[in-house]
Motif scaffolding. Sequence first.
Motif, PDB file in Angstrom:
ATOM      1  N   ASP A  49       0.826  -1.205   0.000  1.00 34.56           N
ATOM      2  CA  ASP A  49       0.000   0.000   0.000  1.00 34.56           C
ATOM      3  C   ASP A  49       0.868   1.267   0.000  1.00 34.56           C
ATOM      4  O   ASP A  49       0.586   2.227   0.722  1.00 34.56           O
ATOM      5  N   GLY A  50       1.941   1.242  -0.739  1.00 38.92           N
ATOM      6  CA  GLY A  50       2.804   2.419  -0.847  1.00 38.92           C
ATOM      7  C   GLY A  50       3.801   2.597   0.298  1.00 38.92           C
ATOM      8  O   GLY A  50       4.607   3.520   0.280  1.00 38.92           O
ATOM      9  N   GLN A  51       3.753   1.714   1.269  1.00 37.77           N
ATOM     10  CA  GLN A  51       4.624   1.860   2.447  1.00 37.77           C
ATOM     11  C   GLN A  51       5.782   0.854   2.383  1.00 37.77           C
ATOM     12  O   GLN A  51       5.539  -0.358   2.288  1.00 37.77           O
ATOM     13  N   GLU A  52       7.005   1.362   2.408  1.00 40.03           N
ATOM     14  CA  GLU A  52       8.170   0.463   2.424  1.00 40.03           C
ATOM     15  C   GLU A  52       8.319  -0.138   3.825  1.00 40.03           C
ATOM     16  O   GLU A  52       8.612   0.561   4.788  1.00 40.03           O
ATOM     17  N   LEU A  53       8.090  -1.440   3.920  1.00 41.94           N
ATOM     18  CA  LEU A  53       8.057  -2.090   5.235  1.00 41.94           C
ATOM     19  C   LEU A  53       9.399  -2.105   5.930  1.00 41.94           C
ATOM     20  O   LEU A  53       9.483  -2.005   7.147  1.00 41.94           O
ATOM     21  N   THR A  54      10.450  -2.269   5.143  1.00 44.14           N
ATOM     22  CA  THR A  54      11.765  -2.427   5.767  1.00 44.14           C
ATOM     23  C   THR A  54      12.200  -1.135   6.452  1.00 44.14           C
ATOM     24  O   THR A  54      13.161  -1.125   7.204  1.00 44.14           O
ATOM     25  N   ARG A  55      11.478  -0.025   6.191  1.00 44.60           N
ATOM     26  CA  ARG A  55      11.814   1.229   6.877  1.00 44.60           C
ATOM     27  C   ARG A  55      10.989   1.444   8.135  1.00 44.60           C
ATOM     28  O   ARG A  55      11.267   2.342   8.916  1.00 44.60           O
ATOM     29  N   LEU A  56       9.929   0.656   8.316  1.00 40.39           N
ATOM     30  CA  LEU A  56       9.073   0.844   9.499  1.00 40.39           C
ATOM     31  C   LEU A  56       9.706   0.198  10.721  1.00 40.39           C
ATOM     32  O   LEU A  56      10.270  -0.877  10.650  1.00 40.39           O
ATOM     33  N   ARG A  57       9.581   0.871  11.851  1.00 42.93           N
ATOM     34  CA  ARG A  57      10.134   0.331  13.093  1.00 42.93           C
ATOM     35  C   ARG A  57       9.108   0.481  14.214  1.00 42.93           C
ATOM     36  O   ARG A  57       8.220   1.327  14.143  1.00 42.93           O
ATOM     37  N   GLY A  58       9.265  -0.302  15.254  1.00 45.25           N
ATOM     38  CA  GLY A  58       8.562  -0.111  16.520  1.00 45.25           C
ATOM     39  C   GLY A  58       7.058   0.070  16.396  1.00 45.25           C
ATOM     40  O   GLY A  58       6.377  -0.757  15.799  1.00 45.25           O
ATOM     41  N   ARG A  59       6.556   1.163  16.968  1.00 40.79           N
ATOM     42  CA  ARG A  59       5.107   1.362  17.046  1.00 40.79           C
ATOM     43  C   ARG A  59       4.471   1.560  15.685  1.00 40.79           C
ATOM     44  O   ARG A  59       3.340   1.113  15.445  1.00 40.79           O
ATOM     45  N   ALA A  60       5.187   2.224  14.788  1.00 40.40           N
ATOM     46  CA  ALA A  60       4.630   2.449  13.448  1.00 40.40           C
ATOM     47  C   ALA A  60       4.437   1.106  12.742  1.00 40.40           C
ATOM     48  O   ALA A  60       3.431   0.880  12.061  1.00 40.40           O
ATOM     49  N   LEU A  61       5.369   0.203  12.971  1.00 40.80           N
ATOM     50  CA  LEU A  61       5.295  -1.123  12.364  1.00 40.80           C
ATOM     51  C   LEU A  61       4.119  -1.912  12.953  1.00 40.80           C
ATOM     52  O   LEU A  61       3.334  -2.523  12.230  1.00 40.80           O
ATOM     53  N   ALA A  62       3.974  -1.854  14.273  1.00 36.76           N
ATOM     54  CA  ALA A  62       2.891  -2.577  14.945  1.00 36.76           C
ATOM     55  C   ALA A  62       1.524  -2.048  14.484  1.00 36.76           C
ATOM     56  O   ALA A  62       0.592  -2.823  14.250  1.00 36.76           O
ATOM     57  N   LYS A  63       1.437  -0.741  14.344  1.00 38.56           N
ATOM     58  CA  LYS A  63       0.167  -0.125  13.925  1.00 38.56           C
ATOM     59  C   LYS A  63      -0.174  -0.568  12.490  1.00 38.56           C
ATOM     60  O   LYS A  63      -1.301  -0.970  12.203  1.00 38.56           O
ATOM     61  N   PHE A  64       0.825  -0.513  11.630  1.00 38.88           N
ATOM     62  CA  PHE A  64       0.608  -0.911  10.243  1.00 38.88           C
ATOM     63  C   PHE A  64       0.132  -2.365  10.187  1.00 38.88           C
ATOM     64  O   PHE A  64      -0.819  -2.704   9.505  1.00 38.88           O
TER      65      PHE A  64
END
Length: 255
Positions: free
Chosen positions: A68-83
């Motif tokens: 959905d346009g979001q690069e997963l490997t850049r997400l960390r911590g809470r942002a990752l959990a929320k996604f």
Amino acid sequence: MEEILTVRELTRVYGKGGGVTRALDGVSLSLQPGEYVAVMGPSGSGKTTLLNCISTIDRPTAGSIVIDGQELTRLRGRALAKFRRERLGFIFQDCNLLDTLTAFENIALALSIVHAPAGGIEKRVKDTAQLLGISDCLNKYPYQMSGGQQQRCAAARAIITKPALVLADEPTGALDSRSARMLLDRLEELNRDLGTTILMVTHDAFTASCCRRVVFLQDGQIFQELRRGEEDRRNFFQKIIQVVTRMGGEMADVL
Ligand SMILES: Nc1ncnc2c1ncn2[C@@H]1O[C@H](COP(=O)(O)OP(=O)(O)OP(=O)(O)O)[C@@H](O)[C@H]1O
Ligand SMILES: [Mg+2]
């Protein structure tokens, strides 16, 4: 159309020194919104690793995953959990129900985590449970349910939030043929009626033939892809079997 999932040159290497396994070796794959895709391949070919990387349970060694346009490997911590909880639904073989909660509570939890209106929760849980044939289990704890009931409970939990992308690893693996059929019918409905995109790992050629496309993995690489097109399920099943046969003995267990 904008792709919902784009995997580019995904590589996952386990271990160091002499004991290195290239579980994924440059896999590229895209899913359009609303696609229903199976991943098949021999044991050890990297199917679970692929799903775990996409579901953010595992981190790739190299490559990119965009959902959905979001690069997963850049997400960390809470942002990752929320996604993860808002956009993804998981159905895994060891289905990770919480032991101290009943089936009802396990399923409802998925809704309360995404802040669904409290008033509608009971009805949504009951409706979803009925769809999956587990209405009688709602007051039971996981240890009081059979493996198949637990798996359908996990499936209910995964689909009740209507996620953009459902990731399923051998979702019918522990089910008898009737329960498997029921779960597959629900997944097909979810895909057809709600346009949910589904990526499902399976050993089973029948299960794969319910999808619109099958991606075959071998030794961490894409071996081949089949699209169902206008074909009916039976013909598609035959084509899948032909590829499985060409892939050789390791996959003979699906025949
Ligand atoms: N945590 C890990 N550490 C080391 N090696 C691993 C790890 N996880 C997976 N592997 C190796 O990576 C390869 C791919 O494993 P994976 O679980 O993705 O296979 P699979 O296609 O899902 O197989 P199956 O059909 O048996 O479930 C295998 O050789 C496996 O032994
Ligand atoms: Mg696996």
